[in-house]
Design a protein around this motif. Structure first.
Motif, PDB file in Angstrom:
ATOM      1  N   GLY A  62      -6.406  14.678 -31.483  1.00 49.56           N
ATOM      2  CA  GLY A  62      -7.144  15.656 -30.670  1.00 49.56           C
ATOM      3  C   GLY A  62      -7.312  15.113 -29.262  1.00 49.56           C
ATOM      4  O   GLY A  62      -7.002  13.944 -28.994  1.00 49.56           O
ATOM      5  N   ARG A  66     -14.979  15.991 -26.220  1.00 52.06           N
ATOM      6  CA  ARG A  66     -16.430  15.911 -26.423  1.00 52.06           C
ATOM      7  C   ARG A  66     -16.923  14.467 -26.421  1.00 52.06           C
ATOM      8  O   ARG A  66     -17.907  14.170 -25.739  1.00 52.06           O
ATOM      9  N   HIS A  96     -13.399  23.765 -41.098  1.00 50.53           N
ATOM     10  CA  HIS A  96     -13.951  24.988 -41.696  1.00 50.53           C
ATOM     11  C   HIS A  96     -13.402  26.234 -41.009  1.00 50.53           C
ATOM     12  O   HIS A  96     -13.137  27.241 -41.660  1.00 50.53           O
ATOM     13  N   VAL A 140     -22.776  27.546 -35.143  1.00 58.28           N
ATOM     14  CA  VAL A 140     -22.620  28.331 -36.377  1.00 58.28           C
ATOM     15  C   VAL A 140     -22.903  29.815 -36.109  1.00 58.28           C
ATOM     16  O   VAL A 140     -22.202  30.696 -36.623  1.00 58.28           O
ATOM     17  N   ASP A 144      -8.725  28.291 -23.046  1.00 54.68           N
ATOM     18  CA  ASP A 144      -8.266  28.405 -24.443  1.00 54.68           C
ATOM     19  C   ASP A 144      -7.662  29.784 -24.684  1.00 54.68           C
ATOM     20  O   ASP A 144      -6.609  29.923 -25.310  1.00 54.68           O
ATOM     21  N   LYS A 185      -1.186  24.241 -32.321  1.00 50.68           N
ATOM     22  CA  LYS A 185      -1.856  25.195 -33.211  1.00 50.68           C
ATOM     23  C   LYS A 185      -1.204  26.560 -32.990  1.00 50.68           C
ATOM     24  O   LYS A 185      -0.447  26.737 -32.016  1.00 50.68           O
TER      25      LYS A 185
HETATM   26  C1  GRG Z   1     -16.759  26.683 -38.663  1.00 55.48           C
HETATM   27  C2  GRG Z   1     -19.197  26.482 -38.058  1.00 55.48           C
HETATM   28  C3  GRG Z   1     -17.821  26.623 -37.633  1.00 55.48           C
HETATM   29  C4  GRG Z   1     -17.562  26.685 -36.336  1.00 55.48           C
HETATM   30  C5  GRG Z   1     -16.214  26.769 -35.772  1.00 55.48           C
HETATM   31  C6  GRG Z   1     -14.875  25.059 -33.171  1.00 55.48           C
HETATM   32  C7  GRG Z   1     -14.993  26.400 -33.738  1.00 55.48           C
HETATM   33  C8  GRG Z   1     -16.302  26.850 -34.280  1.00 55.48           C
HETATM   34  C9  GRG Z   1     -13.941  27.188 -33.828  1.00 55.48           C
HETATM   35  C10 GRG Z   1     -12.581  26.757 -33.395  1.00 55.48           C
HETATM   36  C11 GRG Z   1     -11.863  27.966 -32.962  1.00 55.48           C
HETATM   37  C12 GRG Z   1     -11.431  27.812 -31.579  1.00 55.48           C
HETATM   38  C13 GRG Z   1      -9.975  27.602 -31.397  1.00 55.48           C
HETATM   39  C14 GRG Z   1     -12.315  27.875 -30.584  1.00 55.48           C
HETATM   40  C15 GRG Z   1     -11.887  27.778 -29.192  1.00 55.48           C
HETATM   41  C16 GRG Z   1     -12.305  26.549 -28.485  1.00 55.48           C
HETATM   42  C17 GRG Z   1     -12.120  25.329 -29.302  1.00 55.48           C
HETATM   43  C18 GRG Z   1     -13.301  24.803 -29.965  1.00 55.48           C
HETATM   44  C19 GRG Z   1     -10.923  24.737 -29.355  1.00 55.48           C
HETATM   45  C20 GRG Z   1     -10.675  23.486 -30.081  1.00 55.48           C
HETATM   46  O1  GRG Z   1     -11.172  22.407 -29.325  1.00 55.48           O
HETATM   47  P1  GRG Z   1     -10.213  21.370 -28.595  1.00 55.48           P
HETATM   48  O2  GRG Z   1      -9.165  22.114 -27.805  1.00 55.48           O
HETATM   49  O3  GRG Z   1      -9.497  20.711 -29.855  1.00 55.48           O
HETATM   50  O4  GRG Z   1     -11.018  20.388 -27.845  1.00 55.48           O
HETATM   51  P2  GRG Z   1      -8.974  19.220 -30.080  1.00 55.48           P
HETATM   52  O5  GRG Z   1      -8.086  19.339 -31.291  1.00 55.48           O
HETATM   53  O6  GRG Z   1      -8.230  18.761 -28.872  1.00 55.48           O
HETATM   54  O7  GRG Z   1     -10.191  18.393 -30.336  1.00 55.48           O
END
Ligand code: GRG
Length: 324
Positions: free
Chosen positions: A50, A54, A89, A158, A251, A265
């Motif tokens: 990743g 964060r 999840h 959540v 995103d 992804k």
């Molecule tokens: C299941 C309670 C629960 C929550 C899910 C994080 C999330 C909430 C959903 C992910 C869906 C998504 C693609 C949201 C868009 C922004 C996001 C959180 C992208 C993923 O984060 P990155 O790009 O990922 O920082 P890496 O893999 O680089 O850490």
């Protein structure tokens, strides 16, 4: 940090990435009671490649407030653990139903749904164990636990996910409860009469809770560990709020413009599902401009930190340029 020039995002990754990965690795060795397959599954997702945004934010916020990155490492690990759980999840068939994450099969594809759910549960609880045991003094550990619980909980991550899963982007699906908690970037009440503004505010509300709150709390934990004052915490909050929204806009743009190979992804899924997104609401150009404006404002918000916030500014710039 180098004295002669501001660090680039790739400098940050070189400096902090291996330290973060080693810290996550060490904290997931886990004892005898942990079944081998559960350990394997949670490490598979957590240690996958990743971007570590964060944890970097937690470390850089501590540095901006005059603290040591070593002291903030447990907080950095905790936010990445919660993030990894949320991805596991989110990818489940009952939610986004994805096969690919961080360039690999999703946790449930590799280990089965039951183990994936439990791996997420274990990461979520481990995050709080790490904070409670490793942050000093105990009063700061308690504040970090409370802040992370709030950012990841029912009113934020959540809750945003619940609205997203329920399809509460649709005008017809908006109820009073949804409208009353809809706020703009500035936190002003926003029960508007224009459908565009309602959609825009609702979109921001969902994304602020689902994505932005974890970004904001990552920064806050770094600030708390560095024993930042209330002005510094407010500046980190203002930076985080704007960065989180810009991150979500990029995103959405990547979902339209990137490839599966680059993003690691599935892409194109928002349009496929007819989901309301920033590009579908504002168009590609205006979405890009909006993200640029938010990043400029984020950098301004940490202007008073001076050179100690160089890392935060470099990371903000990266959010505009990222291709994954
Ligand atoms: C299941 C309670 C629960 C929550 C899910 C994080 C999330 C909430 C959903 C992910 C869906 C998504 C693609 C949201 C868009 C922004 C996001 C959180 C992208 C993923 O984060 P990155 O790009 O990922 O920082 P890496 O893999 O680089 O850490």
């Amino acid at each position: 940090m180098e004295a002669t020039r501001s660090p680039s995002f790739s400098d940050l990754v070189t400096m902090l990435g291996p330290r973060i990965d080693a810290a996550l690795d060490a904290r997931t060795a886990l004892g005898d009671g942990c079944p081998a397959r559960l350990r394997e599954a949670l490490r598979y997702s957590l240690l996958a490649p990743g971007k570590r945004l964060r944890p970097m934010l937690a470390l850089l916020a501590a540095e901006a407030c005059g603290g040591k990155t070593d002291a903030a490492m447990p907080a950095a690990c905790a936010v990445e653990m919660v993030h990894a759980y949320s991805l596991i999840h989110d990818d489940l068939p009952a939610m986004d139903d994805d096969d690919l994450r961080r360039g690999r099969p999703t946790c449930h594809k590799a280990f089965g749904e039951a183990v994936a759910i439990l791996a997420g549960d274990a990461l979520l609880t481990l995050a709080f164990e790490v904070l409670a045991n490793e942050i000093q003094p105990p009063s700061v550990a308690a504040a970090c636990c409370a802040a992370l619980a709030e950012g990841a909980g029912a009113c934020n991550m959540v809750g945003g996910q619940a609205d997203d899963v329920a399809g509460n982007y649709e005008c017809g699906m908006m109820n009073d409860e949804c409208l009353s908690r809809t706020t703009s970037v500035e936190g002003e009440p926003s029960i508007h009469h224009s459908s565009f503004i309602i959609h825009h505010s609702l979109l921001e509300s969902i994304h602020h809770r689902k994505t932005g709150a974890m970004i904001q709390v990552s920064l806050r934990l770094g600030g708390l560990v560095a024993e930042a004052d209330s002005e510094q915490l407010a500046a980190l909050d203002a930076y985080g709020r704007r960065l989180g929204l810009a991150f979500q806009i990029t995103d959405d743009l990547l979902d339209v413009q990137s490839t599966e190979a680059d993003a690691g992804k599935r892409v194109g899924k928002d349009a496929q599902r007819g989901k309301l997104t920033f590009p579908s609401l504002l168009g590609l150009d205006q979405s890009t401009q909006y993200a640029e404006q938010l990043i400029a404002e984020a950098c301004q918000a940490v202007g008073s930190f001076g050179s100690s916030a160089e890392g935060l500014r470099a990371l903000a710039g990266y959010v505009l340029e990222r291709n994954r």
